[in-house]
Design an enzyme around this catalytic site. Sequence first.
Site, PDB file in Angstrom:
ATOM      1  CB  VAL A   1      -0.955   0.001   1.216  1.00  0.00           C
ATOM      2  CG1 VAL A   1      -1.578   1.367   1.438  1.00  0.00           C
ATOM      3  CG2 VAL A   1      -2.044  -1.033   0.998  1.00  0.00           C
TER       4      VAL A   1
ATOM      5  CG  LEU B   1      -4.108  -0.554  -3.079  1.00  0.00           C
ATOM      6  CD1 LEU B   1      -3.518  -1.943  -2.988  1.00  0.00           C
ATOM      7  CD2 LEU B   1      -3.011   0.459  -3.303  1.00  0.00           C
ATOM      8  CE  LYS B   2      -9.102  -5.304  -8.454  1.00  0.00           C
ATOM      9  NZ  LYS B   2      -9.654  -3.993  -8.716  1.00  0.00           N
TER      10      LYS B   2
ATOM     11  CB  ALA C   1     -17.011 -22.001  -6.565  1.00  0.00           C
TER      12      ALA C   1
ATOM     13  N   GLY D   1      -7.712 -15.701   0.343  1.00  0.00           N
ATOM     14  CA  GLY D   1      -6.558 -15.609   1.248  1.00  0.00           C
ATOM     15  C   GLY D   1      -6.008 -14.205   1.147  1.00  0.00           C
TER      16      GLY D   1
ATOM     17  CB  CYS E   1      -6.777  -7.506   2.783  1.00  0.00           C
ATOM     18  SG  CYS E   1      -5.476  -6.312   2.492  1.00  0.00           S
TER      19      CYS E   1
ATOM     20  CE  LYS F   1      -5.200  -9.746  -5.627  1.00  0.00           C
ATOM     21  NZ  LYS F   1      -6.244  -8.747  -5.689  1.00  0.00           N
TER      22      LYS F   1
ATOM     23  NE  ARG G   1       1.271  -9.892   3.328  1.00  0.00           N
ATOM     24  CZ  ARG G   1       1.322  -8.566   3.435  1.00  0.00           C
ATOM     25  NH1 ARG G   1       1.561  -7.997   4.595  1.00  0.00           N
ATOM     26  NH2 ARG G   1       1.146  -7.803   2.374  1.00  0.00           N
TER      27      ARG G   1
HETATM   28  P1  NAD Z   1       3.196  -4.529   4.309  1.00  0.00           P
HETATM   29  O1  NAD Z   1       3.452  -5.452   5.405  1.00  0.00           O
HETATM   30  O2  NAD Z   1       3.448  -4.974   2.894  1.00  0.00           O
HETATM   31  O3  NAD Z   1       4.020  -3.185   4.515  1.00  0.00           O
HETATM   32  C1  NAD Z   1       4.129  -2.531   5.748  1.00  0.00           C
HETATM   33  C2  NAD Z   1       5.471  -1.819   5.764  1.00  0.00           C
HETATM   34  O4  NAD Z   1       5.529  -1.018   6.917  1.00  0.00           O
HETATM   35  C3  NAD Z   1       6.659  -2.772   5.813  1.00  0.00           C
HETATM   36  O5  NAD Z   1       7.556  -2.470   4.771  1.00  0.00           O
HETATM   37  C4  NAD Z   1       7.292  -2.492   7.180  1.00  0.00           C
HETATM   38  O6  NAD Z   1       8.695  -2.640   7.173  1.00  0.00           O
HETATM   39  C5  NAD Z   1       6.873  -1.046   7.396  1.00  0.00           C
HETATM   40  N1  NAD Z   1       6.907  -0.630   8.806  1.00  0.00           N
HETATM   41  C6  NAD Z   1       6.437  -1.262   9.900  1.00  0.00           C
HETATM   42  N2  NAD Z   1       6.688  -0.537  11.018  1.00  0.00           N
HETATM   43  C7  NAD Z   1       7.320   0.586  10.610  1.00  0.00           C
HETATM   44  C8  NAD Z   1       7.847   1.715  11.282  1.00  0.00           C
HETATM   45  N3  NAD Z   1       7.775   1.842  12.610  1.00  0.00           N
HETATM   46  N4  NAD Z   1       8.454   2.672  10.554  1.00  0.00           N
HETATM   47  C9  NAD Z   1       8.542   2.566   9.226  1.00  0.00           C
HETATM   48  N5  NAD Z   1       8.069   1.514   8.519  1.00  0.00           N
HETATM   49  C10 NAD Z   1       7.460   0.534   9.203  1.00  0.00           C
HETATM   50  O7  NAD Z   1       1.680  -4.076   4.458  1.00  0.00           O
HETATM   51  P2  NAD Z   1       0.652  -3.667   3.298  1.00  0.00           P
HETATM   52  O8  NAD Z   1       0.147  -4.870   2.597  1.00  0.00           O
HETATM   53  O9  NAD Z   1       1.219  -2.541   2.506  1.00  0.00           O
HETATM   54  O10 NAD Z   1      -0.556  -3.130   4.195  1.00  0.00           O
HETATM   55  C11 NAD Z   1      -0.425  -1.949   4.952  1.00  0.00           C
HETATM   56  C12 NAD Z   1      -1.796  -1.602   5.498  1.00  0.00           C
HETATM   57  O11 NAD Z   1      -2.698  -1.357   4.410  1.00  0.00           O
HETATM   58  C13 NAD Z   1      -2.439  -2.714   6.316  1.00  0.00           C
HETATM   59  O12 NAD Z   1      -3.203  -2.151   7.332  1.00  0.00           O
HETATM   60  C14 NAD Z   1      -3.353  -3.408   5.322  1.00  0.00           C
HETATM   61  O13 NAD Z   1      -4.437  -4.054   5.937  1.00  0.00           O
HETATM   62  C15 NAD Z   1      -3.808  -2.239   4.486  1.00  0.00           C
HETATM   63  N6  NAD Z   1      -4.214  -2.583   3.126  1.00  0.00           N
HETATM   64  C16 NAD Z   1      -3.508  -3.503   2.422  1.00  0.00           C
HETATM   65  C17 NAD Z   1      -3.889  -3.794   1.119  1.00  0.00           C
HETATM   66  C18 NAD Z   1      -3.129  -4.815   0.319  1.00  0.00           C
HETATM   67  O14 NAD Z   1      -3.638  -5.230  -0.718  1.00  0.00           O
HETATM   68  N7  NAD Z   1      -1.950  -5.232   0.732  1.00  0.00           N
HETATM   69  C19 NAD Z   1      -4.981  -3.143   0.539  1.00  0.00           C
HETATM   70  C20 NAD Z   1      -5.659  -2.196   1.291  1.00  0.00           C
HETATM   71  C21 NAD Z   1      -5.272  -1.915   2.581  1.00  0.00           C
END
Ligand code: NAD
Length: 511
Positions: free
Chosen positions: A83, A223-224, A325, A330, A333, A394, A401
């Site tokens: 994200v 976003l997806k 189906a 997974g 999210c 996917k 994850r």
């Molecule tokens: P991610 O685990 O890929 O990335 C998180 C990043 O944050 C990592 O690089 C980590 O090193 C960094 N981080 C953690 N603690 C930190 C700190 N103290 N200082 C600086 N950096 C730090 O996570 P993601 O998939 O990008 O998801 C982030 C958030 O967005 C989550 O809450 C998730 O639920 C949400 N989200 C994810 C998606 C998706 O498709 N992945 C879509 C929508 C929303």
Amino acid sequence: MCYYFSVRGTIPLFLHAESNAGRSRWHGQVCQRPSVLIEFIILPTIGYLLTLCDHSAYNRGDPELFDFDGVAMKLCMIGTGYVGLVTGCCFADMGNDVVCVDNNEKKIEHLKKGKIDIFEPGLADLVKRNLAHGRLSFTGDLAQGVENAAIVFIAVGTPANEAGNADTAQVMNVARSIGRAMNGYKIIVTKSTVPVGTTEMVAENIARETKHSFDIVSNPEFLKEGAAVEDFMRPERIVIGSQSGRATEVMKELYAPYTRTGNPILFMDIRSAELSKYAANAQLALRISFMNEMAGLCDRLGADIESVRRAIGADSRIGHKFLFAGVGFGGSCFPKDLSALISTADAAGCPARIVRAVKDVNDRQREVFTDKIRAHFGGNLDGRTIALWGLSFKPNTDDTRDAPAVFIAELLLAGGARVVVFDPAAESNFRALFGDRVRYARASYDALPGADALCLLTEWNEFRNPDFERMKQLMSNPVIFDGRNQYIREELENIGFTYYCIGRPSGEKQT
Ligand code: NAD
């Protein structure tokens, strides 16, 4: 920013904020003819006083940081995962000045060189282009990132803890660090998916560390993975939760380039914004679990889930999307967000029964699939070699994850099977979980020699139309378990395969 007063004989009835019409200036404008006194004395005086307030509000930080013409806003993105990195790059691509912060030093070193550690279509080009143009930079120094920014986004992880609650520790750590680094007024935005009430706690944590004022915004991301750049650039909607008119205006301006095609930017209170994200994921997950439940019935009753899907999808109230189906959902999210929503609802004394059922059906679906494999081999997988095509949750992502492949591989290994895997992008993430407990093939067909069965678990394009004759030659036993209903039974059976899929039985009722 220009503010118009609409006056109907008394003092202003409403304020209207309009962008691009000058910076931080309050103007009095008369809509109907009021008295000369109001028009020429009272309103200009109020306008002048409000101009002073306005300047002081914005300029509690560095005045250079806010550019209300919509270009070169100074942004700090904390967290460079799927994200944060996509969001940071997409904002930079619109001309904003973005610094991305992460506490993973290796990641930051790679990013500084334009190398990305995740697979996301289009993202590598965005990173390189915006680095080259000087609009995007990377640092491990959170304080430096925050000091130079007007708007600070929190985009760190919110994984589920053991109890199933969203673990907001990363978000709160970042909030405290932001508080300590504050050097003036800023807008702080939670982009991470967080339970209702978290954004308010972020504000409390920041406030404990600083005397500088700030506004707080919830801006959940929809976003997806696999289409993240496209989704961010052309969002179906943007959700902004804020109590601050000022922050709302700034966010509106920041997102203006993405909403020109008419898709809405929705303003609401912070709690509604937070809940919207969970509700959206729960609704999407519900469609998948519902179809898997119907597929189970199809298997029992001799109906075809594909026919059912077409029939119900044709109803415009239902629509065709997200009605497939398979082996279940997974990813990083849906599973954790459902668990978090269930916990939130329980804590609120309002149990989310539907959401719990959606999760239960999904958890069971991997066993339904593995049961089919076990049943084919007479209940004994010992010594069998099973090939898996697709490991990511996917296609078009390397994210494993909570991927169905992770659970299915574990179940197969527990049953005594040897597992050979192939994925176009997710091998290294899978390797981090399984090490040498499974064998890794270098290409799809390399996974097949000696295989007693092939499981299709992720519908990557390269698996959609494979050379079945060649596959049959390579495999010890020509058996396919199609976890994504990609193949045509008749075609495979004519070649000599035994074919299993989800909710499309061979015509005979299954018992
Ligand atoms: P991610 O685990 O890929 O990335 C998180 C990043 O944050 C990592 O690089 C980590 O090193 C960094 N981080 C953690 N603690 C930190 C700190 N103290 N200082 C600086 N950096 C730090 O996570 P993601 O998939 O990008 O998801 C982030 C958030 O967005 C989550 O809450 C998730 O639920 C949400 N989200 C994810 C998606 C998706 O498709 N992945 C879509 C929508 C929303």
